[in-house]
Design an enzyme around this catalytic site. Structure first.
Site, PDB file in Angstrom:
ATOM      1  N   GLU A  46      22.024  14.259   6.023  1.00  0.00           N
ATOM      2  CA  GLU A  46      22.799  13.846   4.849  1.00  0.00           C
ATOM      3  C   GLU A  46      23.678  15.009   4.382  1.00  0.00           C
ATOM      4  OE1 GLU A  46      20.373  12.180   1.744  1.00  0.00           O
ATOM      5  OE2 GLU A  46      22.122  11.655   0.533  1.00  0.00           O
ATOM      6  N   ASN A 194      22.328   1.960   1.386  1.00  0.00           N
ATOM      7  CA  ASN A 194      21.090   2.747   1.390  1.00  0.00           C
ATOM      8  C   ASN A 194      20.415   2.591   0.031  1.00  0.00           C
ATOM      9  OD1 ASN A 194      19.256   5.162   2.127  1.00  0.00           O
ATOM     10  ND2 ASN A 194      20.223   5.846   0.225  1.00  0.00           N
ATOM     11  N   GLU A 195      19.127   2.373   0.039  1.00  0.00           N
ATOM     12  CA  GLU A 195      18.359   2.256  -1.204  1.00  0.00           C
ATOM     13  C   GLU A 195      19.153   1.467  -2.251  1.00  0.00           C
ATOM     14  OE1 GLU A 195      16.548   6.033  -2.347  1.00  0.00           O
ATOM     15  OE2 GLU A 195      15.284   5.974  -0.568  1.00  0.00           O
ATOM     16  N   TYR A 264       8.073   8.364   1.453  1.00  0.00           N
ATOM     17  CA  TYR A 264       7.873   9.807   1.490  1.00  0.00           C
ATOM     18  C   TYR A 264       6.432  10.123   1.101  1.00  0.00           C
ATOM     19  CZ  TYR A 264      12.880  10.681   1.925  1.00  0.00           C
ATOM     20  OH  TYR A 264      14.169  10.744   2.390  1.00  0.00           O
ATOM     21  N   GLU A 319      13.679   6.593   6.471  1.00  0.00           N
ATOM     22  CA  GLU A 319      13.410   7.837   5.738  1.00  0.00           C
ATOM     23  C   GLU A 319      11.904   7.988   5.606  1.00  0.00           C
ATOM     24  OE1 GLU A 319      15.658   8.744   2.148  1.00  0.00           O
ATOM     25  OE2 GLU A 319      17.430   7.740   2.973  1.00  0.00           O
ATOM     26  N   GLN A 368      14.633  15.565   6.507  1.00  0.00           N
ATOM     27  CA  GLN A 368      15.896  15.475   7.208  1.00  0.00           C
ATOM     28  C   GLN A 368      15.933  16.566   8.264  1.00  0.00           C
ATOM     29  OE1 GLN A 368      19.321  15.259   4.626  1.00  0.00           O
ATOM     30  NE2 GLN A 368      18.413  13.677   3.315  1.00  0.00           N
TER      31      GLN A 368
HETATM   32  O1  AHR Z   1      16.384  12.196   1.634  1.00  0.00           O
HETATM   33  C1  AHR Z   1      16.731  12.444   0.309  1.00  0.00           C
HETATM   34  C2  AHR Z   1      17.017  11.170  -0.458  1.00  0.00           C
HETATM   35  O2  AHR Z   1      15.850  10.412  -0.570  1.00  0.00           O
HETATM   36  C3  AHR Z   1      17.993  10.235   0.162  1.00  0.00           C
HETATM   37  O3  AHR Z   1      19.314  10.580  -0.120  1.00  0.00           O
HETATM   38  C4  AHR Z   1      17.661   8.916  -0.473  1.00  0.00           C
HETATM   39  O4  AHR Z   1      17.962   7.824   0.332  1.00  0.00           O
HETATM   40  C5  AHR Z   1      16.178   9.044  -0.762  1.00  0.00           C
HETATM   41  O5  AHR Z   1      15.868   8.683  -2.050  1.00  0.00           O
END
Ligand code: AHR
Length: 515
Positions: A46, A194-195, A264, A319, A368
């Site tokens: 990103e 995205n999201e 995450y 992600e 990332q």
């Molecule tokens: O990876 C960091 C961020 O986490 C990304 O930009 C977003 O899609 C997610 O919330």
């Protein structure tokens, strides 16, 4: 007598513990049906902190860091060695602010952009579509472009598809040729936002499903008549099964190749904890979040199975990874964190989960790739280091496009306080050359694990292996000591007929090869 009974009880208890203190795995080598798609080994880049600028791209005029068209070659070579199958770009949250037309043409003429999600830094758009797609060709990886749905237009995204993919004469392919690239790049993977439930527009699922249908309708400039795009709908956060249900129900499946999900391993969004000086309690919590991936995939898959029993639509975990507090003294908006053995076992255990679900999970992207969150590479000016996560990704790449072999795992517990997790995680596959690979992870930072693997349906004649481990779960590679954590050959596996005995040290990741 009372005393005797009491001690008998203790003996019985000890005996049952002793029995249970043996991890058991049954590997059914003759029951492999599904392929582990190499794209579950994908990564994510990103415009965030030092991922693109300083991570991948140092500028064409940089004479200190060897580069090709501004892209640093040490990073390119490391990613090639790791066999990175795809790379998602330009975000993330950034994607829904990105105007791709500002990133093409002569660099001196490109307008600047403020990165509002990540530190409000001003970028000069010197790394744009040509730079990214040419870099993917250099690395030998497939690009995965995330389209701007939140603040863009249907025409912008439709034009982007035409710009990068259309072979004939068209306004966008002519512009591409004028900018130095007559041949299309043939980009297959496209994210439609995205999201969308958050930074991508704060939409409700029904609304996004309609928007998706509209955008997907005009993403139609494929590079050959018989080749089509792989369109990925912006997916759920963690356990938002309602989001997945709505998309699966409301979007015609002929318009949909994949649905994303993001998860995450974060302890607490307000207090994520340090990336290196964490306690065992925090470590346990991170691993609990990481292992939750199995349940999340199972439940999202169940929803998808209801509408798509033939599994046409892929679940794309685009992600995932550990997310901690930024390194002290660094910009909080840049999400720069160190990477320890905690991240190595997190990666190994998560990849084992993806293998298990490979029939539905056919793509994933670790967040990332360079200098942001759970990175495989860290850079500091001329220096570049490989993290423990890099080594796991590289060791595990033998599973890419191999046939998944089912494993049944009975694991000892890793106990902290009143809570427990399975200490051992295992997956296996057979590659096209007939080699069987078994990946084993011991998340317990205190105890070794002895594992008996019963090999069913195969005759192995020898075993070799590689291990990643270190004295402490907090150990990491630094610019001063880049080789502290690195793979070594493993001699803790013994084969006796159909029984494989493996002894895993505390906090370790092992990949075995059986001939
Ligand atoms: O990876 C960091 C961020 O986490 C990304 O930009 C977003 O899609 C997610 O919330």
């Amino acid at each position: 007598m009372k005393h005797f009974l009491k001690s008998t009880g203790i003996i019985v208890l000890l005996a049952s513990n002793a029995l249970f203190a043996q991890n058991q795995v049954t590997l059914s080598a003759d029951l492999g049906k599904h392929t582990i798609n190499r794209h579950i080994y994908g990564h994510f880049a990103e415009h965030l902190g030092k991922c693109i600028y300083g991570g991948f791209y140092v500028g064409e005029n940089n004479t200190k860091i060897p580069n090709k068209d501004g892209v640093r070659m040490d990073v390119v070579n490391a990613l090639k060695k790791m066999k990175i199958p795809n790379l998602r770009w330009p975000g993330g949250c950034f994607a829904d602010t990105y105007q791709w037309k500002d990133g093409i043409g002569p660099k001196a003429n490109r307008p600047k952009i403020v990165n509002v999600w990540w530190g409000n830094v001003t970028e000069d758009n010197s790394f744009g579509t040509h730079d990214f797609l040419n870099m993917c060709e250099l690395i030998g990886t497939e690009p995965y472009l995330a389209g701007n749905v939140g603040s863009g237009t249907v025409k912008d995204l439709s034009d982007w598809v035409q710009y990068v993919n259309f072979k004939g004469v068209s306004p966008m392919s002519d512009l591409r040729a004028k900018n130095g690239r007559p041949e299309p790049w043939k980009v297959r993977y496209w994210g439609v936002g995205n999201e969308a439930w958050g930074c991508g527009g704060n939409m409700k699922p029904d609304y996004y499903a309609n928007i998706y249908r509209q955008y997907a309708t005009f993403m139609n400039a494929s590079w050959e008549n018989n080749e089509s795009l792989f369109r990925i709908a912006s997916g759920a956060s963690d356990n938002d099964y309602q989001w997945t249900e709505t998309l699966m129900r409301e979007i015609p499946h002929k318009m949909l190749e994949g649905i994303a999900v993001h998860h995450y391993s974060v302890i607490d969004w307000k207090q994520k904890g340090p990336s290196t000086t964490f306690t065992e309690e925090l470590y346990f919590k991170t691993m609990k979040e990481a292992l939750l991936m199995d349940e999340l995939i199972t439940r999202h898959s169940t929803v998808m199975d209801k509408y798509d029993p033939v599994k046409k639509v892929a679940l794309v975990v685009d992600e995932w990874g550990g997310w901690y507090d930024v390194e002290p003294g660094t910009n909080p908006g840049f999400l720069f964190q160190q990477n320890t053995m905690r991240d190595a076992v997190l990666a190994g255990a998560t990849l084992n989960i993806f293998h298990k679900h490979c029939e539905r999970v056919r793509m994933a992207n670790l967040a990332q790739v360079v200098n942001v969150l759970q990175s495989v590479i860290l850079t500091n000016e001329e220096k570049m280091i490989l993290t423990p996560t890099y080594h796991v990704m590289e060791m595990y790449n033998v599973h890419q496009d191999a046939t998944m072999l089912p494993v049944a795992v009975q694991s000892n517990d890793y106990v902290v306080g009143n809570e427990k997790l399975p200490a051992v995680s295992v997956s296996a596959s057979r590659d096209k050359n007939g080699l069987t690979h078994v990946s084993l992870v011991n998340i317990d930072p205190n105890k070794p694990q002895e594992i008996t693997v019963n090999l069913r349906g195969m005759k192995a004649s020898g075993v070799t292996g590689r291990i990643l481990t270190s004295a402490k779960v907090q150990d990491y590679n630094s610019f001063e000591n880049p080789g502290k954590v690195q793979p070594a050959s493993f001699n803790g596996a013994n084969l006796n007929g159909e029984v494989l005995k493996v002894k895993l040290p505390p906090v370790s990741v092992v990949v075995l090869e059986l001939k």
